[in-house]
Design a protein around this motif. Structure first.
Motif, PDB file in Angstrom:
ATOM      1  N   SER A  77      10.050   1.883   4.350  1.00 39.55           N
ATOM      2  CA  SER A  77       9.845   2.889   5.419  1.00 39.55           C
ATOM      3  C   SER A  77       9.261   3.996   4.612  1.00 39.55           C
ATOM      4  CB  SER A  77      11.175   3.120   5.987  1.00 39.55           C
ATOM      5  OG  SER A  77      10.849   4.345   6.775  1.00 39.55           O
ATOM      6  N   LEU A  78       8.250   4.309   4.686  1.00 40.56           N
ATOM      7  CA  LEU A  78       7.415   5.685   3.983  1.00 40.56           C
ATOM      8  C   LEU A  78       7.566   6.776   4.991  1.00 40.56           C
ATOM      9  CD1 LEU A  78       4.202   4.135   2.690  1.00 40.56           C
ATOM     10  CD2 LEU A  78       6.342   4.523   1.418  1.00 40.56           C
ATOM     11  N   MET A 114      -1.546   0.290   5.699  1.00 39.94           N
ATOM     12  CA  MET A 114      -0.432   0.774   5.762  1.00 39.94           C
ATOM     13  C   MET A 114       0.733  -0.490   6.411  1.00 39.94           C
ATOM     14  SD  MET A 114       0.086   3.780   4.794  1.00 39.94           S
ATOM     15  CE  MET A 114       1.612   3.886   5.704  1.00 39.94           C
ATOM     16  N   LYS A 115       0.140  -1.323   6.932  1.00 38.22           N
ATOM     17  CA  LYS A 115       0.937  -2.554   7.460  1.00 38.22           C
ATOM     18  C   LYS A 115       1.686  -3.108   6.373  1.00 38.22           C
ATOM     19  CE  LYS A 115       1.515  -6.072  10.462  1.00 38.22           C
ATOM     20  NZ  LYS A 115       2.831  -6.439  10.234  1.00 38.22           N
ATOM     21  N   ARG A 150       6.578  10.441   5.641  1.00 35.64           N
ATOM     22  CA  ARG A 150       5.583  11.483   5.539  1.00 35.64           C
ATOM     23  C   ARG A 150       5.928  12.644   4.506  1.00 35.64           C
ATOM     24  NH1 ARG A 150       0.579  11.203   7.856  1.00 35.64           N
ATOM     25  NH2 ARG A 150       0.472   9.421   9.263  1.00 35.64           N
ATOM     26  N   TYR A 174       1.666  10.826  -2.093  1.00 32.14           N
ATOM     27  CA  TYR A 174       1.595   9.196  -2.303  1.00 32.14           C
ATOM     28  C   TYR A 174       0.105   8.959  -2.789  1.00 32.14           C
ATOM     29  CZ  TYR A 174       5.901   8.313   0.337  1.00 32.14           C
ATOM     30  OH  TYR A 174       6.982   8.438   0.870  1.00 32.14           O
ATOM     31  N   PHE A 187      -2.792   7.532   5.331  1.00 32.08           N
ATOM     32  CA  PHE A 187      -1.945   6.964   6.437  1.00 32.08           C
ATOM     33  C   PHE A 187      -2.604   6.158   7.585  1.00 32.08           C
ATOM     34  CE2 PHE A 187       1.063   9.548   4.164  1.00 32.08           C
ATOM     35  CZ  PHE A 187       2.137   8.649   4.013  1.00 32.08           C
ATOM     36  N   TYR A 224       2.526  -1.925   3.289  1.00 32.25           N
ATOM     37  CA  TYR A 224       3.562  -1.115   2.868  1.00 32.25           C
ATOM     38  C   TYR A 224       4.783  -0.980   3.899  1.00 32.25           C
ATOM     39  CZ  TYR A 224       0.070   0.671  -0.498  1.00 32.25           C
ATOM     40  OH  TYR A 224      -0.774   0.736  -1.153  1.00 32.25           O
ATOM     41  N   THR A 225       4.535  -0.854   5.245  1.00 26.01           N
ATOM     42  CA  THR A 225       5.602  -0.697   6.129  1.00 26.01           C
ATOM     43  C   THR A 225       6.403  -1.877   6.495  1.00 26.01           C
ATOM     44  OG1 THR A 225       4.104  -0.790   7.881  1.00 26.01           O
ATOM     45  CG2 THR A 225       4.588   1.408   7.287  1.00 26.01           C
ATOM     46  N   ASP A 226       5.585  -3.077   6.260  1.00 28.32           N
ATOM     47  CA  ASP A 226       6.424  -4.390   6.112  1.00 28.32           C
ATOM     48  C   ASP A 226       7.626  -4.576   5.028  1.00 28.32           C
ATOM     49  OD1 ASP A 226       4.904  -5.372   8.439  1.00 28.32           O
ATOM     50  OD2 ASP A 226       3.633  -6.470   7.344  1.00 28.32           O
ATOM     51  N   GLN A 227       7.495  -3.680   4.126  1.00 27.45           N
ATOM     52  CA  GLN A 227       8.510  -3.835   2.822  1.00 27.45           C
ATOM     53  C   GLN A 227       9.445  -2.637   2.683  1.00 27.45           C
ATOM     54  OE1 GLN A 227       6.867  -5.026  -0.916  1.00 27.45           O
ATOM     55  NE2 GLN A 227       4.791  -5.416   0.026  1.00 27.45           N
TER      56      GLN A 227
END
Length: 83
Positions: free
Chosen positions: A78-79, A70-71, A81, A45, A65, A73-76
């Motif tokens: 699922s990433l 990161m919060k 690894r 990434y 990470f 991104y993860t609110d929108q």
């Protein structure tokens, strides 16, 4: 497929071209004064920090990470690894 190490050694213009041609856009977030675009490039990434006020890219870096961003991104999404 370009490796992340090789990519990071490219000049800025070449990085942008490489992301456009070989990268996959994932999501965009707002982070302070930047619009940050997240790309997937060769199983890594990469974040592109664009400043709309100056109309320029301020930096292009691998995603860490452990960053507080990161919060956002993860609110929108699922990433998973990769690497």
């Amino acid at each position: 497929m370009i490796s992340l190490n090789t990519f990071m050694q490219l000049p800025r213009d070449e990085k942008i071209k490489c992301l456009y041609l070989e990268g996959e856009f994932i999501v965009s977030i707002r982070y302070y004064k930047h619009k940050v675009n997240l790309y997937l490039l060769s199983n890594s990434y990469v974040e592109v920090f664009y400043n709309p006020k100056t109309d320029r890219i301020d930096k292009i870096i691998p995603l860490d990470f452990k960053e507080k961003r990161m919060k956002f991104y993860t609110d929108q999404i699922s990433l998973p690894r990769v690497s």
